[in-house]
Design a protein around this motif. Structure first.
Motif, PDB file in Angstrom:
ATOM      1  N   MET A  82     -10.865  13.669  -2.990  1.00 22.58           N
ATOM      2  CA  MET A  82      -9.496  14.074  -2.646  1.00 22.58           C
ATOM      3  C   MET A  82      -8.523  13.557  -3.721  1.00 22.58           C
ATOM      4  O   MET A  82      -7.616  14.265  -4.166  1.00 22.58           O
ATOM      5  CB  MET A  82      -9.146  13.458  -1.293  1.00 22.58           C
ATOM      6  CG  MET A  82      -7.880  13.964  -0.695  1.00 22.58           C
ATOM      7  SD  MET A  82      -8.166  15.589  -0.007  1.00 22.58           S
ATOM      8  CE  MET A  82      -6.727  15.765   0.985  1.00 22.58           C
ATOM      9  N   PHE A  83      -8.766  12.302  -4.143  1.00 20.71           N
ATOM     10  CA  PHE A  83      -7.932  11.667  -5.167  1.00 20.71           C
ATOM     11  C   PHE A  83      -7.916  12.532  -6.435  1.00 20.71           C
ATOM     12  O   PHE A  83      -6.871  12.810  -7.009  1.00 20.71           O
ATOM     13  CB  PHE A  83      -8.497  10.274  -5.470  1.00 20.71           C
ATOM     14  CG  PHE A  83      -7.755   9.517  -6.538  1.00 20.71           C
ATOM     15  CD1 PHE A  83      -6.552   8.883  -6.262  1.00 20.71           C
ATOM     16  CD2 PHE A  83      -8.262   9.432  -7.828  1.00 20.71           C
ATOM     17  CE1 PHE A  83      -5.859   8.186  -7.244  1.00 20.71           C
ATOM     18  CE2 PHE A  83      -7.580   8.751  -8.829  1.00 20.71           C
ATOM     19  CZ  PHE A  83      -6.377   8.120  -8.527  1.00 20.71           C
ATOM     20  N   VAL A  84      -9.120  12.986  -6.835  1.00 22.66           N
ATOM     21  CA  VAL A  84      -9.247  13.792  -8.053  1.00 22.66           C
ATOM     22  C   VAL A  84      -8.546  15.146  -7.902  1.00 22.66           C
ATOM     23  O   VAL A  84      -7.868  15.622  -8.812  1.00 22.66           O
ATOM     24  CB  VAL A  84     -10.744  13.997  -8.387  1.00 22.66           C
ATOM     25  CG1 VAL A  84     -10.904  14.947  -9.541  1.00 22.66           C
ATOM     26  CG2 VAL A  84     -11.377  12.664  -8.735  1.00 22.66           C
ATOM     27  N   ALA A  85      -8.707  15.764  -6.714  1.00 22.95           N
ATOM     28  CA  ALA A  85      -8.103  17.084  -6.482  1.00 22.95           C
ATOM     29  C   ALA A  85      -6.574  17.011  -6.559  1.00 22.95           C
ATOM     30  O   ALA A  85      -5.925  17.862  -7.159  1.00 22.95           O
ATOM     31  CB  ALA A  85      -8.541  17.624  -5.124  1.00 22.95           C
ATOM     32  N   ILE A  86      -6.009  15.967  -5.936  1.00 24.56           N
ATOM     33  CA  ILE A  86      -4.542  15.803  -5.958  1.00 24.56           C
ATOM     34  C   ILE A  86      -4.087  15.447  -7.380  1.00 24.56           C
ATOM     35  O   ILE A  86      -3.079  15.947  -7.878  1.00 24.56           O
ATOM     36  CB  ILE A  86      -4.082  14.682  -4.980  1.00 24.56           C
ATOM     37  CG1 ILE A  86      -4.576  14.935  -3.564  1.00 24.56           C
ATOM     38  CG2 ILE A  86      -2.558  14.530  -5.000  1.00 24.56           C
ATOM     39  CD1 ILE A  86      -4.102  16.185  -2.901  1.00 24.56           C
ATOM     40  N   LEU A  87      -4.865  14.562  -8.028  1.00 28.02           N
ATOM     41  CA  LEU A  87      -4.535  14.124  -9.391  1.00 28.02           C
ATOM     42  C   LEU A  87      -4.400  15.327 -10.324  1.00 28.02           C
ATOM     43  O   LEU A  87      -3.496  15.385 -11.146  1.00 28.02           O
ATOM     44  CB  LEU A  87      -5.647  13.189  -9.894  1.00 28.02           C
ATOM     45  CG  LEU A  87      -5.341  12.330 -11.112  1.00 28.02           C
ATOM     46  CD1 LEU A  87      -4.310  11.263 -10.763  1.00 28.02           C
ATOM     47  CD2 LEU A  87      -6.604  11.647 -11.624  1.00 28.02           C
ATOM     48  N   ALA A  88      -5.304  16.303 -10.148  1.00 25.27           N
ATOM     49  CA  ALA A  88      -5.308  17.483 -11.031  1.00 25.27           C
ATOM     50  C   ALA A  88      -3.999  18.238 -10.977  1.00 25.27           C
ATOM     51  O   ALA A  88      -3.509  18.741 -11.988  1.00 25.27           O
ATOM     52  CB  ALA A  88      -6.433  18.421 -10.623  1.00 25.27           C
ATOM     53  N   SER A  89      -3.426  18.333  -9.754  1.00 28.13           N
ATOM     54  CA  SER A  89      -2.204  19.128  -9.661  1.00 28.13           C
ATOM     55  C   SER A  89      -0.976  18.329 -10.093  1.00 28.13           C
ATOM     56  O   SER A  89       0.039  18.902 -10.451  1.00 28.13           O
ATOM     57  CB  SER A  89      -2.028  19.676  -8.239  1.00 28.13           C
ATOM     58  OG  SER A  89      -2.254  18.677  -7.302  1.00 28.13           O
ATOM     59  N   THR A  90      -1.070  16.984 -10.090  1.00 24.56           N
ATOM     60  CA  THR A  90       0.129  16.200 -10.459  1.00 24.56           C
ATOM     61  C   THR A  90       0.080  15.642 -11.880  1.00 24.56           C
ATOM     62  O   THR A  90       1.108  15.372 -12.470  1.00 24.56           O
ATOM     63  CB  THR A  90       0.344  15.022  -9.478  1.00 24.56           C
ATOM     64  OG1 THR A  90      -0.819  14.177  -9.504  1.00 24.56           O
ATOM     65  CG2 THR A  90       0.560  15.511  -8.070  1.00 24.56           C
ATOM     66  N   VAL A  91      -1.152  15.470 -12.421  1.00 21.40           N
ATOM     67  CA  VAL A  91      -1.271  14.814 -13.730  1.00 21.40           C
ATOM     68  C   VAL A  91      -0.620  15.648 -14.838  1.00 21.40           C
ATOM     69  O   VAL A  91      -0.120  15.106 -15.830  1.00 21.40           O
ATOM     70  CB  VAL A  91      -2.758  14.510 -14.063  1.00 21.40           C
ATOM     71  CG1 VAL A  91      -3.503  15.769 -14.484  1.00 21.40           C
ATOM     72  CG2 VAL A  91      -2.889  13.445 -15.139  1.00 21.40           C
ATOM     73  N   VAL A  92      -0.571  16.981 -14.644  1.00 22.27           N
ATOM     74  CA  VAL A  92       0.012  17.817 -15.706  1.00 22.27           C
ATOM     75  C   VAL A  92       1.534  17.868 -15.642  1.00 22.27           C
ATOM     76  O   VAL A  92       2.173  18.285 -16.599  1.00 22.27           O
ATOM     77  CB  VAL A  92      -0.505  19.280 -15.667  1.00 22.27           C
ATOM     78  CG1 VAL A  92      -1.957  19.348 -16.029  1.00 22.27           C
ATOM     79  CG2 VAL A  92      -0.241  19.933 -14.348  1.00 22.27           C
ATOM     80  N   SER A  93       2.127  17.432 -14.508  1.00 29.30           N
ATOM     81  CA  SER A  93       3.570  17.672 -14.347  1.00 29.30           C
ATOM     82  C   SER A  93       4.407  17.073 -15.478  1.00 29.30           C
ATOM     83  O   SER A  93       5.291  17.734 -16.009  1.00 29.30           O
ATOM     84  CB  SER A  93       4.059  17.176 -12.979  1.00 29.30           C
ATOM     85  OG  SER A  93       3.793  15.801 -12.841  1.00 29.30           O
ATOM     86  N   ASN A  94       4.107  15.828 -15.890  1.00 34.42           N
ATOM     87  CA  ASN A  94       4.880  15.233 -16.980  1.00 34.42           C
ATOM     88  C   ASN A  94       4.410  15.675 -18.354  1.00 34.42           C
ATOM     89  O   ASN A  94       5.113  15.537 -19.338  1.00 34.42           O
ATOM     90  CB  ASN A  94       4.823  13.706 -16.897  1.00 34.42           C
ATOM     91  CG  ASN A  94       5.757  13.190 -15.837  1.00 34.42           C
ATOM     92  OD1 ASN A  94       6.817  13.752 -15.630  1.00 34.42           O
ATOM     93  ND2 ASN A  94       5.357  12.154 -15.135  1.00 34.42           N
ATOM     94  N   ALA A  95       3.164  16.178 -18.401  1.00 35.14           N
ATOM     95  CA  ALA A  95       2.637  16.636 -19.687  1.00 35.14           C
ATOM     96  C   ALA A  95       3.079  18.068 -19.999  1.00 35.14           C
ATOM     97  O   ALA A  95       3.044  18.493 -21.151  1.00 35.14           O
ATOM     98  CB  ALA A  95       1.109  16.554 -19.661  1.00 35.14           C
ATOM     99  N   LEU A  96       3.515  18.812 -18.974  1.00 35.77           N
ATOM    100  CA  LEU A  96       3.810  20.245 -19.159  1.00 35.77           C
ATOM    101  C   LEU A  96       4.826  20.547 -20.260  1.00 35.77           C
ATOM    102  O   LEU A  96       4.569  21.430 -21.085  1.00 35.77           O
ATOM    103  CB  LEU A  96       4.258  20.875 -17.837  1.00 35.77           C
ATOM    104  CG  LEU A  96       3.116  21.423 -16.967  1.00 35.77           C
ATOM    105  CD1 LEU A  96       3.665  21.967 -15.661  1.00 35.77           C
ATOM    106  CD2 LEU A  96       2.340  22.514 -17.688  1.00 35.77           C
ATOM    107  N   PRO A  97       5.975  19.848 -20.292  1.00 45.18           N
ATOM    108  CA  PRO A  97       6.916  20.174 -21.381  1.00 45.18           C
ATOM    109  C   PRO A  97       6.246  20.081 -22.766  1.00 45.18           C
ATOM    110  O   PRO A  97       6.452  20.926 -23.630  1.00 45.18           O
ATOM    111  CB  PRO A  97       8.020  19.124 -21.214  1.00 45.18           C
ATOM    112  CG  PRO A  97       7.997  18.813 -19.748  1.00 45.18           C
ATOM    113  CD  PRO A  97       6.546  18.852 -19.357  1.00 45.18           C
TER     114      PRO A  97
END
Length: 509
Positions: A17-32
């Motif tokens: 579950m940790f990995v699944a949630i991490l995937a959707s949030t880890v890119v948020s700051n990297a997106l720009p």
């Protein structure tokens, strides 16, 4: 299972579950940074988030149905393997198009993980005890959501790592979760013979939802909201969904059993989940962009700035879960959560490019507390009120609608943000828009002259606040939905015990 065995079995699930949630949030700051490196536009920015949410949403009911028929443990491991494949493709992506495809593969895996974790939880733990464990899952959810933007920010800011590691980081965790589940999770294998999966229903649901989401992403950017394209997309999506309902009503084993909508608790929790999804995902996905563009913060600082909201979510979900297990009352937390969430949205609609970090933190903490009290406990209320044989379908239907609300929120509010940024840029910059950053591309702040930079910051600050102003009435509707849910005592039997008892009762008749 003893409490020790339960905690052991849940450890692998929590890691997954940790990995699944991490995937959707880890890119948020990297997106720009990703968008700048791969030359993407504001529409692509939205799509990288939406593609994963869309794939996750569309496949959740299918995973839920499979869980009612096949070995749940095997399905969890399969979903994690898909997730690993998607992560590797994303990490090596040469362009934006491949990245969007990889996010779809990640989303299918994450859809399995999010649906199956809750289903397995319900299979081994009675609703009366669920509060405590749901609180633990809430904590994992919170930590992954905190850790995601932070890890993403640090990786982008570390020269020898870079944004590609935002995708690679989930791979070892996923493989560890697969191994841990193999060792610790022991469930009776339920292989129901003669059961067919309604693939046509699954296809129509996916196609209908996808058509509407694609429309809400493109409208206002590539064509007007009031145009023939809008009519074509909306009519197409509605026709596909109407066909899906018709097929589901005739299928022997529907993906989403329509009879569960006769259950008032399930229907109301579904309505509330959609609204929570729209409000939460729709508003919060764009906060990270606001921190970096409007406030000029680095990716790492932007990650740290999301802490107050996650901390609020973490504390409220654990405390509410523990109190529900202790006293057996749950409705009060749903109502309070919906009210607090609406207040948080209204507070965040007052932000701009000059809002202080302290004020912003308080507003975000309020929103986090509301969402934490509401989200996990909506699932608990629904699970407590359906027959054990339909636990998988009911849980996945609820997760499906929450994710769908999130995907609609991200794509529709993303389209609103993009069109507001474009129109405000045209107002402020006039004809010089293209030369000064007033385009649909996400601006590279370091390349802008100081006087232009201040205007761009103001534009993004104003546009982000307007998203929360749109989200507030949506959150208010969630209050009305939960007020009508009828409180029922929580069962003391786990899902597997309830299933055994229901089957025995059927045979006796």
């Amino acid at each position: 299972m003893s409490r020790g065995e339960v905690v052991q079995a849940l450890s692998g699930l929590m890691l997954g579950m940790f990995v699944a949630i991490l995937a959707s949030t880890v890119v948020s700051n990297a997106l720009p940074r990703i968008i700048a490196d791969l030359n993407g536009t504001q529409s692509v920015y939205t799509w990288i988030v939406t593609a994963e949410l869309l794939a996750m949403t569309a496949t959740v009911p299918l995973w839920g149905k499979l869980a009612d028929i096949y070995n749940k443990k095997l399905l969890v491991q399969l979903s994690l393997l898909l997730f690993v494949a998607g992560s590797l493709i994303a990490g090596f992506t040469p362009n934006v198009e491949v990245l969007v495809v990889s996010r779809v593969v990640q989303g299918i895996g994450a859809g399995g993980m999010t649906a199956l974790a809750t289903i397995v939880l319900a299979a081994i733990i009675p609703p009366r005890e669920m509060g405590r464990y749901a609180g633990m899952f809430g904590a994992v959810f919170g930590v992954a959501t905190i850790a995601g933007p932070l890890i993403g920010g640090v990786m982008v800011d570390t020269s020898w790592l870079g944004w590609r590691w935002c995708f690679f980081i989930g791979v070892p965790f996923s493989l560890a979760a697969i191994a841990l589940l193999q060792k610790t999770l022991h469930l009776p294998s339920v292989r129901r013979s003669g059961v067919k999966i309604d693939w046509l229903g699954a296809f129509l649901i996916t196609a209908g939802v996808s058509t509407l989401l694609i429309w809400s992403t493109l409208a206002g950017q590539h064509f007007d909201w009031a145009s023939w394209e809008t009519v074509a997309f909306v009519a197409g999506g509605v026709v596909l969904l109407a066909l899906a309902v018709w097929v589901e009503s005739r299928a022997a084993e529907p993906i989403i059993p329509l009879r569960i909508f006769r259950n008032r608790t399930v229907t109301l929790t579904i309505v509330a989940s959609v609204l929570v999804g729209v409000a939460m995902f729709g508003g919060t996905v764009f906060l990270s962009q606001y921190f970096q563009v409007a406030l000029g913060k680095s990716p790492t600082v932007a990650g740290l700035m999301s802490l107050p909201m996650i901390f609020g979510l973490l504390v409220s979900s654990i405390v509410a879960g523990a109190l529900i297990t202790k006293f057996g009352k749950w409705k009060i937390y749903l109502v309070a959560g919906a009210v607090i969430m609406t207040a948080g949205m209204l507070l965040l609609s007052t932000i701009d490019a000059r809002t202080s970090v302290l004020v912003l933190s308080v507003h975000m903490a309020v929103l986090g507390v509301g969402v934490g009290m509401l989200m996990q406990n909506l699932v608990l209320a629904a699970q407590n009120d359906v027959p054990a044989a339909e636990l998988g379908a009911a849980t996945s239907t609820l997760t499906f609608f929450r994710s769908m609300g999130g995907a609609i929120g991200v794509s529709a509010l993303g389209a609103v943000l993009a069109s507001r940024v474009t129109s405000l840029s045209a107002e402020k910059f006039g004809g010089a828009g293209a030369a000064t950053g007033g385009t649909s591309e996400v601006p590279d702040l370091s390349a802008l002259p100081p006087q232009v930079l201040d205007v761009v910051k103001d534009i993004y600050g104003t546009a982000t606040a307007e998203l929360f102003l749109i989200g507030a009435p949506i959150a208010f509707l969630a209050i009305i939905a939960v007020l009508f849910i009828k409180e029922k005592p929580l069962s003391d039997l786990s899902g597997e015990e309830r299933r055994a008892r229901e089957e025995a009762a059927l045979q006796a008749h």
